[in-house]
Design an enzyme around this catalytic site. Sequence first.
Site, mmCIF file in Angstrom:
data_model
loop_
_atom_site.group_PDB
_atom_site.id
_atom_site.type_symbol
_atom_site.label_atom_id
_atom_site.label_comp_id
_atom_site.label_asym_id
_atom_site.label_seq_id
_atom_site.Cartn_x
_atom_site.Cartn_y
_atom_site.Cartn_z
ATOM 1 N N HIS B 85 0.826 -1.219 0.000
ATOM 2 C CA HIS B 85 0.000 0.000 0.000
ATOM 3 C C HIS B 85 0.855 1.262 0.000
ATOM 4 O O HIS B 85 0.318 2.349 -0.202
ATOM 5 C CB HIS B 85 -1.046 -0.030 1.134
ATOM 6 N N ASN B 212 -9.394 -4.100 6.177
ATOM 7 C CA ASN B 212 -8.496 -3.070 6.679
ATOM 8 C C ASN B 212 -8.732 -2.875 8.181
ATOM 9 O O ASN B 212 -9.861 -2.749 8.608
ATOM 10 C CB ASN B 212 -8.775 -1.759 5.912
ATOM 11 N N ASP B 221 0.945 -7.677 2.067
ATOM 12 C CA ASP B 221 1.180 -6.236 1.908
ATOM 13 C C ASP B 221 2.682 -5.934 1.800
ATOM 14 O O ASP B 221 3.248 -5.251 2.650
ATOM 15 C CB ASP B 221 0.523 -5.483 3.072
ATOM 16 N N SER B 668 3.881 2.073 8.333
ATOM 17 C CA SER B 668 3.635 1.124 7.255
ATOM 18 C C SER B 668 4.917 0.847 6.491
ATOM 19 O O SER B 668 5.599 1.779 6.065
ATOM 20 C CB SER B 668 2.591 1.681 6.290
ATOM 21 N N ASP B 685 -0.246 -2.627 9.635
ATOM 22 C CA ASP B 685 -1.553 -2.127 10.079
ATOM 23 C C ASP B 685 -1.669 -2.201 11.594
ATOM 24 O O ASP B 685 -0.965 -2.959 12.256
ATOM 25 C CB ASP B 685 -2.675 -2.961 9.445
#
Lengths: 738, 738
Positions: B85, B212, B221, B668, B685
Site C-alpha cells: 500500500h 483493513n 502487503d 507502514s 496495520d
Amino acid sequence: MNRHIPSVALAIALATAAAQARAEEGMWMPEQIPALAPRLRELGFQGDPKAFADLTGQPMGAVVSLGGCSASFVSADGLIATNHHCVQAALQYASTPDRDLVRDGYVARSREEELWTGPGSRVYVTVSVDDVTDAVTRKLDPRSSDLDRGRLLERRVKEETAKCERRNPRCTVVSFFEGARWYAIGEVEIEDVRLVYAPHHQVGNFGGEVDNWMWPRHSGDFSLYRAYVGADGKSRPHAKENVPYRPRHWLPVQASGISPGELALVAGYPGRTYRMRTVAEAEDLLAWSYPRAVRRYGDMLALLAGLTKGNRAAAIKVNTKVRGLANSMKKQQGVLELAARTGLVEKLRGEERALQAWIDADARRKEEWGDVVPKLAELQARKARTRERDALLAEVYPEATRVSSLMGAARVLWRLAEERPKLDVDRVPEFQQRNWTRLRDGLERLDRSLDLGADRALLRYTLLDVAALPADQRIAAVDAATGLAPGLSREEMGTRVDAFLERLYASARLQEKATRMGLLEADPKALLATGDGFIALAKALAPMERQLDEEKRAWEGARSRWAPGYARARLARAGGVLAPDANSTLRVTFGRVEGVSPRDGIVFEPQTRLAGVLEKHRPGDPDFDVPAPVREAIAAQHARGSGPYVDPRLGDVPVDALASVDITGGNSGSAVLNGKGELVGLMFDGTWDAITSDFAYDAARNRSILVDVRYLLWSLAEVSRAPRLLEELGVKPGAAGN
Amino acid sequence: MNRHIPSVALAIALATAAAQARAEEGMWMPEQIPALAPRLRELGFQGDPKAFADLTGQPMGAVVSLGGCSASFVSADGLIATNHHCVQAALQYASTPDRDLVRDGYVARSREEELWTGPGSRVYVTVSVDDVTDAVTRKLDPRSSDLDRGRLLERRVKEETAKCERRNPRCTVVSFFEGARWYAIGEVEIEDVRLVYAPHHQVGNFGGEVDNWMWPRHSGDFSLYRAYVGADGKSRPHAKENVPYRPRHWLPVQASGISPGELALVAGYPGRTYRMRTVAEAEDLLAWSYPRAVRRYGDMLALLAGLTKGNRAAAIKVNTKVRGLANSMKKQQGVLELAARTGLVEKLRGEERALQAWIDADARRKEEWGDVVPKLAELQARKARTRERDALLAEVYPEATRVSSLMGAARVLWRLAEERPKLDVDRVPEFQQRNWTRLRDGLERLDRSLDLGADRALLRYTLLDVAALPADQRIAAVDAATGLAPGLSREEMGTRVDAFLERLYASARLQEKATRMGLLEADPKALLATGDGFIALAKALAPMERQLDEEKRAWEGARSRWAPGYARARLARAGGVLAPDANSTLRVTFGRVEGVSPRDGIVFEPQTRLAGVLEKHRPGDPDFDVPAPVREAIAAQHARGSGPYVDPRLGDVPVDALASVDITGGNSGSAVLNGKGELVGLMFDGTWDAITSDFAYDAARNRSILVDVRYLLWSLAEVSRAPRLLEELGVKPGAAGN
C-alpha cells in the site's frame, strides 16, 4: 454386500461402532440412544442410557414441546423452562400499550400474578411412539395411479391417527427416512399455559439481529412458563380456578452449570432438516426457495419497519411476525452465503454421484435403487414448473398467516364451512374435528397481532407478485376479483390492486373478534351474507386450493415410489448408521461444551461472561443497550467478586456457551443435561459458520449456542430478586451447587 | 519532590525501571534504546542495544523513509522492502490503460525492467539527529507578543535547518515533547526510485477496506523498490544510466520468519500521535475534526465511485486518492466508535484532573505548571472559533491536493512567484529554495493522477461547504469570484457554484504538463496573462492564506509559552519515562508476536496461513477474489505439504501475524527485526480493537499486524517465480533458514 434393505432396527444395532467416529452428528430418536451407550459413557454420561427410550420416565418425561419450540418441566408444580424468544407471542398477547411486556419482561411475584398466555398457547408432552410403517405402507399396488396412491396414503395416515387417538389425547402420524418408516406419536396437550418470568428484552434478545447466529454471544435467552390443568389433573381450557399441573417427571436444576469439556445432552423437538434429500431437492431450496424468501422477507420487514415507526402499539402487534421474519431471513441468507462459499451444492452433487456409483456397482442394488435419484429429480422438475404460482397461492390464501391475517381468517371460516358437512374421515386433515379447537383458538388470538395497516401492506406486496405471474400460471380468482391480467404495466397493476384493496378492507368484518367467532359454525350462505370481501375471495380461491391439494396428493403418491428407496440406499451405504432427518418429533443429541476455530486466525472460546455484556453495552443502541438494573447488578457482582454463580475458571458469572451438539430450528428452548441428567442450560441458537447444517453436517465446525443455567439463576437472584422461583428451582438463594 | 524539570536525558536514565512494567508502549527515539537494554534482552534481543543509537550503523543505517511510509534496505544493491500500500502512487504512475499495474502488480525480470516510480518519489535515509533545543528556544522574551514569538521560532527553525544542511543534503528541524525539545534531523535523499516487485492487488490489498484494520488478516502487503544513484554513488535525478545504490547497511533476511513469543523489533517513521495533548486538544479532534473528516471523506468517496464506475482509466488515476481517503475514513470512524464505547474522553479527562491535582499538590510544581492546562484549553477555544473556515480554506487552497489538484498547482505557481524575489531566509518555509525541486516534481507528477471530472466534483463539493459558512467567517475571495453570499438557498448556492466552475474549468490551462512546467519560473504578471481562472483565484486567495499564516504564527507563539511546560509536567509525573509523541522521525518500538482476546468469548490467534487465504476466496468479490495463479500455487503447496516456508507449528506457510508493538500511520512498511536484527516481516496495520492508540495506549489490547517475510518469499518463489530476487535476498530458491 448389503443385499437386504436394512431396517431401522439394524441401523440402531450398527450405530455403535461408527458412533465413535462422528457421534456428534445426529438428532437421534430416543429409542436409538441405548445403542449409543458406549459413546455417551465416553463423553461422561453417568446414568443408564436405556432410560432415554422410556418416554414416560426420567428424563424424557420432562421434555415437552410448545409447538415450534422445545421446553422442559423444571419443578414438581409444572414450572417450564424455555427460551425468551419462544415466549414472544405470549408477551405480545399479555401486553397492552400501557404494559409493554415485550420490552420490559415480566416477573410474577406469586402464583396469582402468573399471566395466561392466550388461546392456542399449548404444552405438548410426548407419551408414546409406535411404529406404524406396515399399516401405512402395506400392499401399495405399484400399478395404481399416483393420485390413488397419494389418496390411500393420506387415508391410512388419518386412520392410524384416529386409532392412536383412541389411546392418547392427541396423535400425529409422521414419516421418517423419507417415508421408509412411519410412526404414530401420542401426546398429551395442556391448554392453560401461563407466563411466570421473562427478562427484559435487552437481556433475552440482547444483541438482536446483529448477534443472532453469532459468537461471542451474550443473550439471556430464557423464560419460565407454568402448565395449569383442572383440579382433577386433566388438561382443561384456561380457567381461573385451574391448578398447577404436577408432572410425573421434571429436570433437577444443577446450579453449578456446565463447563468446557463436559457432556451436553440435548432433548427437544428439532423442526426440519434436509440431509436425506436428493441434490435436486436441496437445489430447489438453495437456488429458488431461499433466495425468494430472503427477498420477500427483506421487503416485508422494510414495509413493517416503515409502518410501525413511532407507533409502539403497532410495533407490539407485529413484533412476533417481525422477529420470525428477521430470524428466517438471516438464517436463509446465512445458508446461501455459506453454501456459496463452501461449494455446498457441488459437494452434495459429488456425494450423490458416489452414491449412484455405489448403487450401480452391485446388480441387486442397481435393480432395487438404480432409478431413485433420476426419478426423484424428474419429480422435482415437475413441481418446479408451477412453484412460483403455488407458493403465491399459499401466501395469499395462507395456512399460516404471515401475509394477511384477515385473509387467513376468511379462509379458515370458509373451508371449515365447506368441510364440516362431510364425514370426519373424508375431511381435509387440517379441518378434521380434532383440529377445530386449534382453529378456533387461532381465530380468537388473532386480534392481538392484527394491525390493519400491516395486514394490508403485506397483502398488497404479495398481490403485486401475483400480478406479475406469467400468462400460463395465473391465479384466476385473484384476476377476476382485482381486474389483473398478464401484461399490465407495473403502474397499472398497482392501481388495480390498490382499488381492490380499498374495497376489500372497506368491506372487512372479520377484524371484530365477536363477528369472527360468531361465524365459526356458519354455513357458506351465512358467511357470504356478511358481505365481507375476504370471504368472497376465500370462496373464489377454494377450488384452486383443492385442485392444488389433489396435485400434491398425486405428487406425494409418486414420490412414495422412490423416496423411501433413496433413504434405504443412503442408510445401507452408511452401514445403517444415520439418524433420520428432523421432523418436529422428540430427539436426543449430544456433544461437549467446546470452542472452535471458525476461520483461520481466530478462535471462539467456549464460554462468555457478564463482563462481556458490559463490554457490548451501547447506550441508545436498540440491540445493545443493557438496562440500567442489569448493569448495576453486574457492577455489584464484579465488586463482590465471588458468589454462588461465579465460574471459578472464568472469574465471573457465565452467560452463554458453545457445544458440539447437532440441533436445528425447533430445538430452541431444549434442555441441556449434564452427565447426571441435570438441567445445566437451554439451547437457543446455531452458529453462522455451520449454518448449512440442515443440509450437511460439518463435524469440525458445527457448534450450537446455549445459555448457562447460572445466568438464569443469577438474573432471578440479582436482577429480578425472585426468591420464590429460585426456591422452586431447588436453589437456595445465595448458594449454588448440590 | 520533583523540583527540577527533568531533561530528556533524565527521562532516558529513568526509563529502565518502569520499562519492565509496560515497555511495549513507546515509539522510542533510537538514542533512548540503549537504556531499555534489560527489557530488550528479556524479550530475547541478542545484539548490543547501543547499536540502535548509531543511525549510520547496523541496523538503523538500513532503515529508510519513503515520505509517509517506512522501508528498509534488504540487499547490498539497494533493494528496498516496503508495503504494497506504500507503492500505490508508483503503480499508478507506471500504469496505463493497457498496462494496469495497480491491479496486476509487477515483477521486473531483470534490472532493465525495473520501472521508474516517477518524479517526487524519494527514499530518505536519516543520517544524523542533533539536539538544537537551546538554539531554537533560548532567551525567548516572555514579554514579546505572541506573533513576535512565533516569528522568532520560525526564523530560528529556518536558521537551524540551514545550518544542518551545510553538513547534510537535507534537514528537518522538529519539535519533540510539545516544543520542550527540538532536534535537527539530517537526511540523505535518493531521487531515482524504481519499482522491482509488487504482487497482484488482490494479494497486496487482499480483503480491501473490509479487512483493513481487521484480524484475521491475509494481506500480502509487501513490495520491492530499488534505489538508483549516479555512477559516483551520489543521489541524482532519474536517468537511465543511473546505477543501483550500494547502501553501507542492509537488513539480512531471515527466511524462517517469526513465531509466537518471539521478539518483534520495529524500526520506522511513525507519523503522528496525540498522547501528550490536553483533553481540550484531543476533544477538538474527536468531537470536531474526525467526525467532519468522516462525513467529508465518505461524501468524496461516493462522488469518486460514481464518477469512475465503468471507467478503468479514471479509476487508476484516482486510485491513490481513493485508497488514502478510504483508509483515513475507516481509521477515524473506528477511533470515534471505540472512543465512544470505551469512554475515552472521560478517561483522558480523569487523567488530566489527576495531573492537575498532582501539580497543585506541590508549591513549586504549581508555580511552574499550575496554569498550563487551562491556558492550553483557552488557546484551543480561540482556534475553534474559526476552525471550519480555516479548514475549508486549506481544502480549497490546498497544501496537499486532496480536493482540486488544479487549484493546488495554481497555488504553488502563484505563491512561488510571490516568494521567489525574497531572500531565502525570508521566504515562507514551504517555498524556500530547498523545496523547489520537490514542488517541481509535484507539478510534473500531477497529470498521472489528475482526472478533470473528479477534480471538479471534489472542488464543487468543497465550495458548497464554503458557501454555507456563517456571515462572520466568509472566505471573501471565493465569494467575490463566485457571487456567493451568506443566506442563499441551497439551490441558489448550487447554481452559482456550477456557473463559476463552468467558467473556471473552461479557462483552465494547467492540466497541460508543458504549460504547467513552463510557468514554474513565471512572475505574477506572466501567470495572470495565461487567463487561467485557477491562477486568478490563487492570487485572490493568497492574502487570506498569508493572514491565516500570521494568525497561526501568533498562535504557535502563544502555545510555545504553555505546551512545553505541559509536556514537562507529564514527564515529571511519569518519573521521566515517556517516549515523545510520533512526529514522522525515526523511532524504534518492540514487543512480541502474540495473540489477544479482543472481546469476551473470542481469541485472535497470533498467525494466519495460506489456508485462510483460500477460505476467504469469493469469486467475483472485488475484495476477496484470490487470483487463479495464487490459488493454484496454494493448492500445489498444500499438495506438497512441506517446503522451505512452511511453519512447522502451523503446518502451512504463514501469512500475517499479530505483535504487541506500538505503531501508528507512517510505520507502514517498517522492518520487523528478530532478536538477531534480521528482517522477519513488515509492519502494515493496527487493529480495530486498539484503534484509539494514537490518543491513549491500552497495554492489554494493543496489537499491530505484520506480514511474515515467509509469505513474501513464498510468493516470489511460487507465484511470481522470481529466483533473481530470492537470490538477491540471500535466500537459495528452495531452501529456507540461514
